[in-house]
Design a protein around this motif. Structure first.
Motif, PDB file in Angstrom:
ATOM      1  N   GLY A 215       0.828  -1.137  -0.034  1.00 22.51           N
ATOM      2  CA  GLY A 215       0.137  -0.105  -0.369  1.00 22.51           C
ATOM      3  C   GLY A 215       1.279   1.119   0.103  1.00 22.51           C
ATOM      4  N   ASN A 216       0.493   2.486   0.293  1.00 24.72           N
ATOM      5  CA  ASN A 216       0.743   3.502   0.191  1.00 24.72           C
ATOM      6  C   ASN A 216       1.402   4.023   1.160  1.00 24.72           C
ATOM      7  N   TYR A 217       1.914   5.209   1.414  1.00 24.38           N
ATOM      8  CA  TYR A 217       2.433   5.683   2.263  1.00 24.38           C
ATOM      9  C   TYR A 217       0.816   6.612   3.032  1.00 24.38           C
ATOM     10  N   GLU A 218       0.375   6.468   3.515  1.00 19.20           N
ATOM     11  CA  GLU A 218      -1.231   7.728   4.075  1.00 19.20           C
ATOM     12  C   GLU A 218      -1.504   6.680   5.436  1.00 19.20           C
ATOM     13  N   PRO A 219      -2.139   7.855   5.905  1.00 17.32           N
ATOM     14  CA  PRO A 219      -2.437   8.140   7.408  1.00 17.32           C
ATOM     15  C   PRO A 219      -3.067   7.646   7.277  1.00 17.32           C
ATOM     16  N   ASP A 220      -3.920   6.001   7.341  1.00 16.05           N
ATOM     17  CA  ASP A 220      -4.625   4.918   7.155  1.00 16.05           C
ATOM     18  C   ASP A 220      -3.449   3.724   7.102  1.00 16.05           C
ATOM     19  N   ASN A 221      -1.921   3.729   6.836  1.00 16.30           N
ATOM     20  CA  ASN A 221      -2.113   2.312   6.283  1.00 16.30           C
ATOM     21  C   ASN A 221      -0.219   2.238   7.139  1.00 16.30           C
ATOM     22  N   CYS A 222       0.084   4.043   7.323  1.00 17.34           N
ATOM     23  CA  CYS A 222       1.021   3.577   8.188  1.00 17.34           C
ATOM     24  C   CYS A 222       1.220   3.950   9.654  1.00 17.34           C
ATOM     25  N   ARG A 223       2.646   3.775  10.840  1.00 17.24           N
ATOM     26  CA  ARG A 223       2.658   3.536  12.022  1.00 17.24           C
ATOM     27  C   ARG A 223       3.724   4.093  12.272  1.00 17.24           C
ATOM     28  N   TRP A 224       3.679   3.705  13.128  1.00 21.26           N
ATOM     29  CA  TRP A 224       5.288   3.736  14.065  1.00 21.26           C
ATOM     30  C   TRP A 224       5.896   3.239  14.764  1.00 21.26           C
ATOM     31  N   VAL A 225       7.040   2.601  14.704  1.00 22.98           N
ATOM     32  CA  VAL A 225       7.372   0.688  15.280  1.00 22.98           C
ATOM     33  C   VAL A 225       9.137   0.671  15.254  1.00 22.98           C
ATOM     34  N   THR A 226       9.482  -0.485  16.145  1.00 16.90           N
ATOM     35  CA  THR A 226      10.107  -0.248  15.892  1.00 16.90           C
ATOM     36  C   THR A 226      11.169  -0.647  15.262  1.00 16.90           C
ATOM     37  N   SER A 227      12.984  -0.797  15.213  1.00 17.63           N
ATOM     38  CA  SER A 227      13.620  -1.725  14.071  1.00 17.63           C
ATOM     39  C   SER A 227      12.872  -3.272  13.187  1.00 17.63           C
ATOM     40  N   LYS A 228      12.930  -3.715  14.873  1.00 20.40           N
ATOM     41  CA  LYS A 228      12.984  -5.015  14.723  1.00 20.40           C
ATOM     42  C   LYS A 228      11.190  -5.319  14.455  1.00 20.40           C
ATOM     43  N   GLU A 229      10.735  -4.208  15.010  1.00 16.92           N
ATOM     44  CA  GLU A 229       9.044  -4.445  13.839  1.00 16.92           C
ATOM     45  C   GLU A 229       8.996  -4.898  12.648  1.00 16.92           C
ATOM     46  N   ASN A 230       9.661  -3.447  12.312  1.00 19.23           N
ATOM     47  CA  ASN A 230       9.895  -2.885  11.858  1.00 19.23           C
ATOM     48  C   ASN A 230      10.413  -3.568   9.952  1.00 19.23           C
TER      49      ASN A 230
END
Length: 214
Positions: A143-158
């Motif tokens: 998906g795209n970079y947009e509010p409903d599809n993004c979150r902040w995570v740790t490097s491991k989760e990413n």
């Protein structure tokens, strides 16, 4: 076959189309363009006519500088980390000359229109859990970079959500690259380099000790 539109001599934003390079990308014409700042850049017809590509990249850089001044996000001569995230997202999605473009913009990943304004992106980031050390992550990796599809995570989760993090079968067990790195106490980046760049087989990549620098 439909006749191609001749864009030579036309202007799109800061770009003046010079000539057809002869190259094709997804059956679309690749045009050589000259930016008002003096740089030359290649762009496909659709990106020019749709307004997705408007400069060689200088426009985004100027927006960053403007946002720095407007919002006071530069302290002690250093840029706030959120600006670095914003600029990196735009680069990998909208700059065809960027090394990582093929894995983002090159496969259709886009940045929503509202996030082209750095101030809007920063407001969203600060209101949705951003803090130093976290990375932006797309929930749907296609998906795209947009509010409903993004979150902040740790490097491991990413790392666990990366498209390149394919499952690896070794010693009778199947795990992600990040999980193998954790279990075998190998640097994730070293393991990724071995498998994705050196093209080592899993047996060697997972079993060979990582040499420590002296």
């Amino acid at each position: 076959m439909a006749k191609k539109a001749d864009l030579a001599g036309q202007r799109f934003g800061r770009l003046l189309v010079l000539y057809d390079t002869g190259e094709r990308k997804d059956k679309r014409v690749v045009w050589r363009c000259k930016c008002d700042c003096g740089n030359e850049v290649d762009a496909v017809s659709h990106d020019l006519t749709s307004g997705d590509t408007r400069s060689c990249g200088c426009y985004q850089r100027e927006r960053v500088a403007e946002a720095h001044t407007t919002h006071g996000m530069v302290r002690h001569g250093k840029r706030h980390p959120v600006y670095g995230v914003w600029a990196a997202i735009l680069t990998r999605c909208e700059n065809p000359n960027a090394k990582c473009y093929k894995n983002y913009g090159g496969r259709g990943i886009a940045v929503c229109e509202e996030w082209h304004d750095p101030a809007v992106f920063i407001d969203w980031a600060l209101a949705h859990g951003w803090k130093k050390g976290l990375s932006i992550d797309r929930i749907d990796n296609n998906g795209n970079y947009e509010p409903d599809n993004c979150r902040w995570v740790t490097s491991k989760e990413n790392n666990r959500n990366r498209r390149s993090n394919h499952l690896i079968s070794f010693d009778g067990k199947v795990q992600t690259m990040a999980e193998w790195a954790d279990e075998l106490n190998i640097s994730y980046h070293a393991l990724k380099h071995r498998i994705n760049e050196l093209d080592w087989p899993a047996e060697r990549a997972l079993a060979e000790p990582v040499k420590k620098r002296t």
